[in-house]
Enzyme design. Structure first.
Site, PDB file in Angstrom:
ATOM      1  N   LYS A   1       7.546  28.596  28.954  1.00 49.52           N
ATOM      2  CA  LYS A   1       7.003  27.262  29.213  1.00 49.52           C
ATOM      3  C   LYS A   1       7.947  26.485  30.116  1.00 49.52           C
ATOM      4  O   LYS A   1       9.158  26.588  29.998  1.00 49.52           O
ATOM      5  CB  LYS A   1       6.807  26.521  27.889  1.00 49.52           C
ATOM      6  CG  LYS A   1       5.637  27.062  27.063  1.00 49.52           C
ATOM      7  CD  LYS A   1       5.389  26.196  25.859  1.00 49.52           C
ATOM      8  CE  LYS A   1       4.160  26.673  25.100  1.00 49.52           C
ATOM      9  NZ  LYS A   1       3.885  25.854  23.906  1.00 49.52           N
TER      10      LYS A   1
ATOM     11  N   TYR B   1       7.351  27.214  13.442  1.00 49.10           N
ATOM     12  CA  TYR B   1       6.578  28.334  13.976  1.00 49.10           C
ATOM     13  C   TYR B   1       6.653  29.558  13.090  1.00 49.10           C
ATOM     14  O   TYR B   1       5.685  30.280  12.922  1.00 49.10           O
ATOM     15  CB  TYR B   1       7.126  28.676  15.364  1.00 49.10           C
ATOM     16  CG  TYR B   1       6.377  29.740  16.103  1.00 49.10           C
ATOM     17  CD1 TYR B   1       6.715  31.072  15.977  1.00 49.10           C
ATOM     18  CD2 TYR B   1       5.331  29.397  16.945  1.00 49.10           C
ATOM     19  CE1 TYR B   1       6.038  32.055  16.658  1.00 49.10           C
ATOM     20  CE2 TYR B   1       4.648  30.368  17.638  1.00 49.10           C
ATOM     21  CZ  TYR B   1       4.998  31.693  17.497  1.00 49.10           C
ATOM     22  OH  TYR B   1       4.314  32.660  18.174  1.00 49.10           O
TER      23      TYR B   1
ATOM     24  N   ARG C   1       4.727  35.360  24.835  1.00 48.95           N
ATOM     25  CA  ARG C   1       3.526  34.542  24.955  1.00 48.95           C
ATOM     26  C   ARG C   1       2.525  35.274  25.857  1.00 48.95           C
ATOM     27  O   ARG C   1       2.894  36.131  26.642  1.00 48.95           O
ATOM     28  CB  ARG C   1       3.845  33.182  25.573  1.00 48.95           C
ATOM     29  CG  ARG C   1       4.809  32.315  24.782  1.00 48.95           C
ATOM     30  CD  ARG C   1       5.056  30.998  25.515  1.00 48.95           C
ATOM     31  NE  ARG C   1       5.894  30.083  24.757  1.00 48.95           N
ATOM     32  CZ  ARG C   1       7.210  29.970  24.884  1.00 48.95           C
ATOM     33  NH1 ARG C   1       7.858  30.748  25.768  1.00 48.95           N
ATOM     34  NH2 ARG C   1       7.899  29.106  24.164  1.00 48.95           N
TER      35      ARG C   1
ATOM     36  N   HIS D   1      12.415  29.019  22.400  1.00 47.96           N
ATOM     37  CA  HIS D   1      12.204  27.650  21.950  1.00 47.96           C
ATOM     38  C   HIS D   1      13.396  26.778  22.343  1.00 47.96           C
ATOM     39  O   HIS D   1      14.542  27.163  22.143  1.00 47.96           O
ATOM     40  CB  HIS D   1      12.040  27.605  20.433  1.00 47.96           C
ATOM     41  CG  HIS D   1      10.717  28.110  19.964  1.00 47.96           C
ATOM     42  ND1 HIS D   1      10.491  28.522  18.671  1.00 47.96           N
ATOM     43  CD2 HIS D   1       9.534  28.280  20.621  1.00 47.96           C
ATOM     44  CE1 HIS D   1       9.241  28.915  18.549  1.00 47.96           C
ATOM     45  NE2 HIS D   1       8.642  28.773  19.712  1.00 47.96           N
TER      46      HIS D   1
ATOM     47  N   HIS E   1      -1.036  35.723  20.547  1.00 42.19           N
ATOM     48  CA  HIS E   1      -0.225  34.770  19.788  1.00 42.19           C
ATOM     49  C   HIS E   1       0.015  35.272  18.367  1.00 42.19           C
ATOM     50  O   HIS E   1       1.058  35.000  17.773  1.00 42.19           O
ATOM     51  CB  HIS E   1      -0.898  33.404  19.752  1.00 42.19           C
ATOM     52  CG  HIS E   1      -0.058  32.346  19.100  1.00 42.19           C
ATOM     53  ND1 HIS E   1       1.166  31.961  19.583  1.00 42.19           N
ATOM     54  CD2 HIS E   1      -0.264  31.605  17.981  1.00 42.19           C
ATOM     55  CE1 HIS E   1       1.676  31.022  18.803  1.00 42.19           C
ATOM     56  NE2 HIS E   1       0.836  30.798  17.822  1.00 42.19           N
TER      57      HIS E   1
ATOM     58  N   ARG F   1       2.869  37.624  18.577  1.00 42.91           N
ATOM     59  CA  ARG F   1       4.110  36.864  18.756  1.00 42.91           C
ATOM     60  C   ARG F   1       4.553  36.260  17.420  1.00 42.91           C
ATOM     61  O   ARG F   1       5.742  36.300  17.068  1.00 42.91           O
ATOM     62  CB  ARG F   1       3.884  35.772  19.800  1.00 42.91           C
ATOM     63  CG  ARG F   1       5.058  34.788  19.987  1.00 42.91           C
ATOM     64  CD  ARG F   1       4.743  33.894  21.175  1.00 42.91           C
ATOM     65  NE  ARG F   1       5.519  32.674  21.189  1.00 42.91           N
ATOM     66  CZ  ARG F   1       6.742  32.539  21.713  1.00 42.91           C
ATOM     67  NH1 ARG F   1       7.352  33.590  22.221  1.00 42.91           N
ATOM     68  NH2 ARG F   1       7.359  31.378  21.723  1.00 42.91           N
TER      69      ARG F   1
END
Length: 321
Positions: free
Chosen positions: A169, A273, A147, A264, A238, A241
């Protein structure tokens, strides 16, 4: 200063410990918009916040053209802020939890074609320190599926020759492998990094002032490199990615491994995704499932027509991360 501001400041400071600067800034903007609405409504205390006022606020935001994704983030920010208001004894319950979440558009950037991306990454550069830094950023982002915040936040101490430690995250740590080409590009960059970096700067990637390269600077630099090297599509972290995930899934078909590499928490996120190739999955099912083996060749034409109808009618979603 508005009487509403102090608690927003408290909330934002709490966020800094667990979230990226981009998330903190976005939530601050969301709550600033809510405060502006309350000022117009002559509401001077947070204990007057209720479901009706929140619906009126979000309705006005929708009317002025705010996208569904931004509205959903507004709600998320308010929902978490209301938890603080409950903690402070200003609310007895969380009115934001009664709101309906806006329907999200299922959109993802298309991955760059693997051959086009390979040509782009292999294009020669002038060998300057900045060019070596840029090449290392590109290779690492694509090699490890990082990311933007992870790429910007990585320190010298986080890498070795084969892997890197990043924080994703929610400040969750994970290790990602570094590919051969990325390792070679990083080695070239590290030879000259000292020409730009300040003596005590921990960041792996630095700018001309010797300090950590920020999110916006990385985005602008990648977009510029895309234009300079003739990439026919806009390039941003992104997209690299997403290309990493899509290319890896196409070649390995190992969804769990891709999930781990992307960081994730839920497999469903990875499925969406990476925009699963339903045609490939249906073909794999036809070949591998014991109850799906086709009968004689005479039945294949009608079966393939049924399968084709199934795939095109039931699996045309355009997913999102």
């Amino acid at each position: 200063m508005s009487t509403l501001q102090p608690l927003v400041d408290t909330f934002v400071e709490r966020l800094r410990h667990r979230h990226s600067p981009a998330t903190v800034d976005a939530y601050r903007r969301d709550l600033t918009a809510l405060m502006a609405f309350m000022d117009r409504e002559a509401i001077t205390s947070w204990d007057a916040l209720d479901i009706h006022r929140l619906r009126r606020f979000l309705g006005r935001e929708r009317t002025r053209g705010l996208a569904a994704r931004s509205l959903a983030r507004r709600q998320a920010a308010i929902r978490r802020f209301c938890d603080l208001l409950i903690e402070q004894g200003l609310l007895g319950h969380n009115p934001a939890r009664l709101l309906d979440t806006p329907k999200m558009p299922r959109h993802l950037p298309r991955p760059v074609d693997v051959d086009v991306l390979g040509q782009f990454l292999d294009m020669p550069h002038d060998g300057s320190p900045l060019s070596l830094r840029d090449q290392a950023m590109l290779e690492l982002c694509y090699s490890s599926g990082l990311r933007l915040a992870e790429l910007a936040g990585i320190d010298l101490s986080d890498i070795d020759t084969q892997r890197a430690r990043v924080r994703g995250k929610g400040d969750k740590p994970r290790q990602v492998p570094i590919g051969r080409r990325a390792a070679a590009a990083l080695a070239e960059w590290l030879k000259v990094r000292g020409l730009l970096a300040g003596p005590h700067e921990p960041a792996l990637f630095v700018g001309t002032r010797g300090q950590r390269l920020g999110h916006r600077a990385i985005q602008l630099r990648m977009a510029q490199l895309g234009r300079e090297r003739g990439l026919p599509e806009h390039l941003h972290p992104h997209r690299l990615r997403h290309s990493f995930a899509s290319h890896l899934l196409e070649s390995s078909q190992d969804l769990r491994a891709v999930q781990e590499l992307l960081g994730h928490a839920h497999l469903s996120t990875t499925q969406v995704y990476t925009r699963l190739d339903w045609q490939h999955l249906a073909d794999t099912f036809d070949r591998a499932h014991p109850r799906a083996h086709r009968k004689p060749d005479a039945d294949r034409y009608s079966s393939s027509r049924e399968a084709s109808s199934f795939r095109t009618s039931d699996h045309q979603d355009t997913p999102h991360d």
